[in-house]
Design a protein around this motif. Structure first.
Motif: not given
Length: 162
Positions: A21-35
């Protein structure tokens, strides 16, 4: 016109590609930036007990983002990111999930529609939202109470006296 939003992030299920889960949150932040959303700052991850029927502990964080999207359009983007991470709509509330993204506050003040209420109606009672939020935006005021996130977090952390 660019607006600022405070977003709450949560996960309590391992993702097949991103891991725990901790790494999921980091990936979600990256997804926000990519969008196209500018992630201005993100709070450290907080581990917390689940609310509701889930038995798995959550990884929670908050992020301050900037975007030209209005709240409804941002909600659609957040839901799209959740689906990319494997979240399905419907089903029982407050169960285990790979990713949960919620709009807590926005710089435009209160917002209400059939699908969305900003400020988030429950954020004032959720330590796992207020603690990370106060860490990155302590002076942001709740437009309904006039209290800062720091004040709301302090009130919630105070022991209840009988």
């Amino acid at each position: 016109m660019r607006q600022r939003y405070l977003i709450a992030l949560g996960s309590n299920v391992r993702h097949h590609r991103h891991g725990p889960p901790e790494r999921v949150l980091v990936a979600a932040l990256d997804a926000l930036a990519r969008r196209g959303m500018a992630v201005l700052i993100a709070a450290p991850v907080l581990r917390s007990a689940a609310v509701g029927p889930s038995l798995r502990r959550y990884a929670n964080a908050a992020a301050l983002i900037e975007t030209g999207l209005d709240p409804e359009a941002l909600l659609a983007e957040l839901k799209a990111i959740e689906r990319i991470f494997g979240r399905r709509s419907g089903g029982q509330r407050w169960t285990s999930r790979v990713l949960d993204l919620d709009i807590v506050l926005w710089s435009g003040g209160p917002w209400a529609s059939a699908d969305l209420s900003v400020p988030h109606p429950l954020f004032r009672r959720r330590h796992f939202v207020l603690k990370p939020a106060a860490a990155i935006a302590p002076d942001w005021r709740d437009p309904l109470t006039g209290l800062t996130l720091r004040q709301l977090a302090a009130r919630l952390a105070r022991p209840v006296r009988a």
